[in-house]
Every structure is written in C-alpha cells, then in structure tokens.
Design a protein around this motif. Structure first.
Motif, PDB file in Angstrom:
ATOM      1  N   LEU A  63     -12.033  45.644 -47.841  1.00 41.08           N
ATOM      2  CA  LEU A  63     -11.770  45.627 -46.406  1.00 41.08           C
ATOM      3  C   LEU A  63     -12.790  46.463 -45.648  1.00 41.08           C
ATOM      4  N   ARG A  64     -13.072  46.057 -44.445  1.00 41.83           N
ATOM      5  CA  ARG A  64     -13.872  46.867 -43.534  1.00 41.83           C
ATOM      6  C   ARG A  64     -12.969  47.929 -42.923  1.00 41.83           C
ATOM      7  N   LYS A  65     -13.562  49.028 -42.512  1.00 46.07           N
ATOM      8  CA  LYS A  65     -12.785  50.116 -41.912  1.00 46.07           C
ATOM      9  C   LYS A  65     -12.079  49.646 -40.633  1.00 46.07           C
ATOM     10  N   THR A  66     -12.713  48.778 -39.861  1.00 48.40           N
ATOM     11  CA  THR A  66     -12.088  48.281 -38.631  1.00 48.40           C
ATOM     12  C   THR A  66     -10.832  47.469 -38.943  1.00 48.40           C
ATOM     13  N   GLU A  67     -10.829  46.740 -40.058  1.00 42.74           N
ATOM     14  CA  GLU A  67      -9.635  45.996 -40.467  1.00 42.74           C
ATOM     15  C   GLU A  67      -8.547  46.961 -40.947  1.00 42.74           C
ATOM     16  N   ALA A  68      -8.957  47.968 -41.717  1.00 41.30           N
ATOM     17  CA  ALA A  68      -8.006  48.926 -42.264  1.00 41.30           C
ATOM     18  C   ALA A  68      -7.347  49.764 -41.171  1.00 41.30           C
ATOM     19  N   GLU A  69      -8.002  49.935 -40.033  1.00 41.29           N
ATOM     20  CA  GLU A  69      -7.415  50.695 -38.931  1.00 41.29           C
ATOM     21  C   GLU A  69      -6.207  49.993 -38.324  1.00 41.29           C
ATOM     22  N   CYS A  70      -6.071  48.704 -38.567  1.00 42.96           N
ATOM     23  CA  CYS A  70      -4.944  47.929 -38.021  1.00 42.96           C
ATOM     24  C   CYS A  70      -3.711  48.002 -38.894  1.00 42.96           C
ATOM     25  N   VAL A  71      -3.816  48.590 -40.081  1.00 38.45           N
ATOM     26  CA  VAL A  71      -2.711  48.610 -41.032  1.00 38.45           C
ATOM     27  C   VAL A  71      -2.079  49.996 -41.070  1.00 38.45           C
ATOM     28  N   VAL A  72      -0.791  50.077 -40.727  1.00 40.95           N
ATOM     29  CA  VAL A  72      -0.055  51.340 -40.747  1.00 40.95           C
ATOM     30  C   VAL A  72       0.743  51.383 -42.040  1.00 40.95           C
ATOM     31  N   MET A  73       0.579  52.472 -42.785  1.00 40.31           N
ATOM     32  CA  MET A  73       1.189  52.623 -44.103  1.00 40.31           C
ATOM     33  C   MET A  73       2.264  53.714 -44.090  1.00 40.31           C
ATOM     34  N   THR A  74       3.273  53.545 -44.949  1.00 37.80           N
ATOM     35  CA  THR A  74       4.256  54.582 -45.183  1.00 37.80           C
ATOM     36  C   THR A  74       3.893  55.251 -46.505  1.00 37.80           C
ATOM     37  N   VAL A  75       3.688  56.568 -46.461  1.00 40.69           N
ATOM     38  CA  VAL A  75       3.276  57.329 -47.636  1.00 40.69           C
ATOM     39  C   VAL A  75       4.374  58.318 -47.971  1.00 40.69           C
TER      40      VAL A  75
END
Length: 76
Positions: A63-75
């Motif tokens: 993934l590109r960083k710009t794509e990954a910025e759209c994904v919110v994760m629960t850690v």
C-alpha cells in the motif's frame, strides 16, 4: 486505542475499524480486502516509509502511505 494504518511500525497488528477516503481510493481499498473487521499485520516498510507491505487475509499487500492514511485500526 485507534490509530491509522499509516502510523504502524513493523510488527504492529490490529483490526480495521473504519475505511475512509473518497470514491476511487475507498473502492480500491475495499476491492483489496481492507474491510471493517479484517486483521492486518505490518510486515515491511520502505526506507522512506512509502510503500508499506502488510499481511491481510493470508496474503501480502503493498500500500501507498496515502492509501494507508484512510484506514483506521483498532490496536490492543
């Protein structure tokens, strides 16, 4: 705790809680299998941080960083 996928470091893992973005980017993420409830593990990160490789649903995905910025994760 929630954080964006783009903030992960190698070895971090979490579950997708939200997928943001608009139009094409959002559809592309869903098409790649990044949907709420999916577990993602950060595997590799390029020297400058872009792109990143994650393991998702049993396969490796880049993934590109710009794509990954759209994904919110629960850690945990």
């Amino acid at each position: 705790m929630e954080k964006k996928l783009s903030e992960f470091v190698v070895g971090d893992e979490g579950v997708v809680s939200k997928v943001g973005g608009e139009g094409r980017i959002r559809r592309r993420l869903f098409d790649m299998g990044i949907t709420p409830g999916a577990k993602i593990v950060m595997r590799k990160l390029a020297p400058l941080g872009d792109p990143m490789e994650v393991t998702l649903r049993g396969y490796e995905l880049t993934l590109r960083k710009t794509e990954a910025e759209c994904v919110v994760m629960t850690v945990d």
